[in-house]
Write a protein that holds these residues in place. Structure first.
Motif, PDB file in Angstrom:
ATOM      1  N   LEU A 246      -7.211  -9.782 -12.877  1.00  0.00           N
ATOM      2  CA  LEU A 246      -7.132  -8.791 -11.805  1.00  0.00           C
ATOM      3  C   LEU A 246      -7.414  -7.368 -12.278  1.00  0.00           C
ATOM      4  O   LEU A 246      -7.907  -6.543 -11.509  1.00  0.00           O
ATOM      5  CB  LEU A 246      -5.748  -8.837 -11.154  1.00  0.00           C
ATOM      6  N   VAL A 247      -7.099  -7.073 -13.542  1.00  0.00           N
ATOM      7  CA  VAL A 247      -7.244  -5.696 -14.033  1.00  0.00           C
ATOM      8  C   VAL A 247      -8.664  -5.150 -13.853  1.00  0.00           C
ATOM      9  O   VAL A 247      -8.848  -4.044 -13.319  1.00  0.00           O
ATOM     10  CB  VAL A 247      -6.785  -5.589 -15.500  1.00  0.00           C
ATOM     11  N   PRO A 248      -9.725  -5.861 -14.261  1.00  0.00           N
ATOM     12  CA  PRO A 248     -11.074  -5.304 -14.059  1.00  0.00           C
ATOM     13  C   PRO A 248     -11.415  -5.090 -12.584  1.00  0.00           C
ATOM     14  O   PRO A 248     -12.167  -4.162 -12.246  1.00  0.00           O
ATOM     15  CB  PRO A 248     -11.991  -6.367 -14.686  1.00  0.00           C
ATOM     16  N   ILE A 249     -10.861  -5.930 -11.704  1.00  0.00           N
ATOM     17  CA  ILE A 249     -11.147  -5.798 -10.281  1.00  0.00           C
ATOM     18  C   ILE A 249     -10.472  -4.573  -9.689  1.00  0.00           C
ATOM     19  O   ILE A 249     -11.065  -3.844  -8.869  1.00  0.00           O
ATOM     20  CB  ILE A 249     -10.690  -7.074  -9.543  1.00  0.00           C
ATOM     21  N   LEU A 250      -9.221  -4.314 -10.119  1.00  0.00           N
ATOM     22  CA  LEU A 250      -8.437  -3.239  -9.524  1.00  0.00           C
ATOM     23  C   LEU A 250      -8.571  -1.895 -10.255  1.00  0.00           C
ATOM     24  O   LEU A 250      -8.154  -0.863  -9.730  1.00  0.00           O
ATOM     25  CB  LEU A 250      -6.959  -3.643  -9.473  1.00  0.00           C
ATOM     26  N   THR A 251      -9.149  -1.898 -11.449  1.00  0.00           N
ATOM     27  CA  THR A 251      -9.262  -0.651 -12.218  1.00  0.00           C
ATOM     28  C   THR A 251     -10.038   0.446 -11.486  1.00  0.00           C
ATOM     29  O   THR A 251      -9.604   1.610 -11.492  1.00  0.00           O
ATOM     30  CB  THR A 251      -9.892  -0.933 -13.595  1.00  0.00           C
ATOM     31  N   LEU A 291      -4.290  -7.484  -0.344  1.00  0.00           N
ATOM     32  CA  LEU A 291      -5.621  -8.045  -0.146  1.00  0.00           C
ATOM     33  C   LEU A 291      -5.754  -8.549   1.290  1.00  0.00           C
ATOM     34  O   LEU A 291      -5.033  -9.458   1.707  1.00  0.00           O
ATOM     35  CB  LEU A 291      -5.870  -9.190  -1.131  1.00  0.00           C
ATOM     36  N   SER A 292      -6.664  -7.923   2.036  1.00  0.00           N
ATOM     37  CA  SER A 292      -6.907  -8.328   3.421  1.00  0.00           C
ATOM     38  C   SER A 292      -8.294  -8.955   3.530  1.00  0.00           C
ATOM     39  O   SER A 292      -9.031  -9.064   2.545  1.00  0.00           O
ATOM     40  CB  SER A 292      -6.811  -7.115   4.342  1.00  0.00           C
ATOM     41  N   SER A 293      -8.670  -9.342   4.723  1.00  0.00           N
ATOM     42  CA  SER A 293      -9.989  -9.926   4.947  1.00  0.00           C
ATOM     43  C   SER A 293     -11.095  -8.911   4.705  1.00  0.00           C
ATOM     44  O   SER A 293     -12.258  -9.271   4.497  1.00  0.00           O
ATOM     45  CB  SER A 293     -10.095 -10.472   6.371  1.00  0.00           C
ATOM     46  N   ASN A 294     -10.736  -7.627   4.697  1.00  0.00           N
ATOM     47  CA  ASN A 294     -11.709  -6.558   4.465  1.00  0.00           C
ATOM     48  C   ASN A 294     -11.677  -6.023   3.029  1.00  0.00           C
ATOM     49  O   ASN A 294     -12.289  -5.001   2.736  1.00  0.00           O
ATOM     50  CB  ASN A 294     -11.467  -5.409   5.439  1.00  0.00           C
ATOM     51  N   GLY A 295     -10.935  -6.711   2.181  1.00  0.00           N
ATOM     52  CA  GLY A 295     -10.870  -6.266   0.790  1.00  0.00           C
ATOM     53  C   GLY A 295      -9.507  -5.687   0.445  1.00  0.00           C
ATOM     54  O   GLY A 295      -8.535  -5.820   1.198  1.00  0.00           O
ATOM     55  N   TRP A 296      -9.454  -5.016  -0.706  1.00  0.00           N
ATOM     56  CA  TRP A 296      -8.190  -4.473  -1.202  1.00  0.00           C
ATOM     57  C   TRP A 296      -7.812  -3.200  -0.450  1.00  0.00           C
ATOM     58  O   TRP A 296      -8.646  -2.344  -0.193  1.00  0.00           O
ATOM     59  CB  TRP A 296      -8.295  -4.166  -2.694  1.00  0.00           C
ATOM     60  N   LYS A 297      -6.525  -3.094  -0.129  1.00  0.00           N
ATOM     61  CA  LYS A 297      -5.996  -1.885   0.490  1.00  0.00           C
ATOM     62  C   LYS A 297      -4.778  -1.407  -0.305  1.00  0.00           C
ATOM     63  O   LYS A 297      -4.007  -2.219  -0.818  1.00  0.00           O
ATOM     64  CB  LYS A 297      -5.557  -2.161   1.943  1.00  0.00           C
ATOM     65  N   VAL A 298      -4.652  -0.092  -0.405  1.00  0.00           N
ATOM     66  CA  VAL A 298      -3.485   0.489  -1.068  1.00  0.00           C
ATOM     67  C   VAL A 298      -2.477   0.828   0.019  1.00  0.00           C
ATOM     68  O   VAL A 298      -2.723   1.672   0.871  1.00  0.00           O
ATOM     69  CB  VAL A 298      -3.873   1.751  -1.868  1.00  0.00           C
ATOM     70  N   GLU A 299      -1.341   0.132   0.007  1.00  0.00           N
ATOM     71  CA  GLU A 299      -0.337   0.316   1.049  1.00  0.00           C
ATOM     72  C   GLU A 299       0.468   1.582   0.837  1.00  0.00           C
ATOM     73  O   GLU A 299       1.050   2.113   1.776  1.00  0.00           O
ATOM     74  CB  GLU A 299       0.586  -0.898   1.106  1.00  0.00           C
TER      75      GLU A 299
END
Length: 305
Positions: A246-251, A291-299
């Motif tokens: 997950l780290v490379p995806i969220l960096t 993670l939603s259907s539209n991608g990552w969101k920061v809550e």
């Protein structure tokens, strides 16, 4: 002009130990003068909860080593123990040689760190806490001397190398972090003796063998008696495998939130992922990702950060 060779008896060097543990009642341990309990240095216990602490000695010499045994007995009496997440760190004073000896210690780390790791039987699950010194670090230090050149960045997520020469800029020591955790006095002392003899040899610019068995013979230390490795449970390994994916995806998202930052860890929560981001000053800032259907969101940013 070549620097003079400075020889110091290893027994005269000052050192300190950092003993990580889980369980027990660290707040209740009566400390000898100068000893500290780093209550913010919690380890992960077998259930995944933060637990224990890190017991830290003041600078002492070999003749004072029985104080370590006394503190270990006090710690064990509260129910403390070690697991795969714990380590034993030994700081040895570099003051007899000073800052000008740092290049010698970098070269020694490059040459001998794999051998030291072998002698200490460093657990595979603890290597994340002791990344290697690299040639790039040496080159950067030569061009721009300072602690920044000697601190690791990126995965594995530890700024302090297995032979942590950056500790010079914190407390005038070199820190050797490869030993597994233990609360057994004999194992602690065997580890301390190796570290003292190793640092004294590097300071004297002795040439050691890179073969671990011959290195131990060169130093006059045992090849056995060090804290044995403790395997991590499968759930923890699975967590680390997932985190590393997950780290490379969220960096990219993390660095947009906190410039020049790194992700320290990622933990699942019922409402998303807790992403702990470390800023350049070492402060942790925690966000909740979803993670939603539209991608990552920061809550949002969590209040304890």
């Amino acid at each position: 002009m070549m620097k003079p060779i400075i020889i110091r008896d290893w027994k005269d060097l000052y050192f300190g130990v950092e003993i990580e543990f889980v369980g027990g009642k660290p707040e209740d341990v009566e400390l000898l003068p100068g000893w500290t309990m780093a209550l913010d240095e919690r380890q992960i216990d077998d259930t995944g909860e933060e637990s224990g602490s890190e017991l830290q000695s003041p600078p002492i010499q070999w003749k004072d080593r029985e104080k370590i045994n006394e503190m270990l007995q006090r710690l064990i009496a509260t129910g403390a123990r070690v697991n795969w997440n714990c380590g034993l760190h030994v700081h040895v004073s570099m003051e007899p040689w000073g800052e000008e000896a740092i290049p010698d210690f970098i070269d020694a780390a490059l040459q001998y760190q794999e051998s030291v790791k072998y002698v200490f039987h460093t657990s595979e699950d603890r290597l994340v806490y002791c990344p290697p010194v690299t040639v790039e670090m040496r080159d950067q230090f030569v061009s721009d001397p300072g602690d920044a050149a000697l601190r690791h960045r990126g995965r594995p997520q530890s700024h302090r190398c297995g032979i942590n020469i950056a500790a010079w800029f914190d407390n005038r020591t070199v820190e050797i972090r490869y030993a597994n955790g233990t609360l057994k006095y004999d194992e602690v002392i065997t580890t301390v003796e190796f570290c003292l003899r190793f640092v004294a040899a590097v300071g004297a610019r002795r040439k050691l063998s890179c073969d671990p068995k011959q290195m131990a013979n060169d130093l006059g230390v045992s090849l056995t008696g060090y804290p044995p490795p403790i395997p991590a449970p499968l759930w923890y390994r699975e967590r680390i495998w997932l985190e590393n994916m997950l780290v490379p995806i969220l960096t990219p998202i993390a660095t947009s939130l906190v410039p020049d930052s790194e992700i320290l860890h990622i933990l699942p929560r019922p409402d998303g992922l807790l992403v702990a981001i470390e800023n350049p000053d070492g402060k942790l800032i925690k966000y909740l990702f979803h993670l939603s259907s539209n991608g990552w969101k920061v809550e949002g940013k969590l209040p304890d950060s």
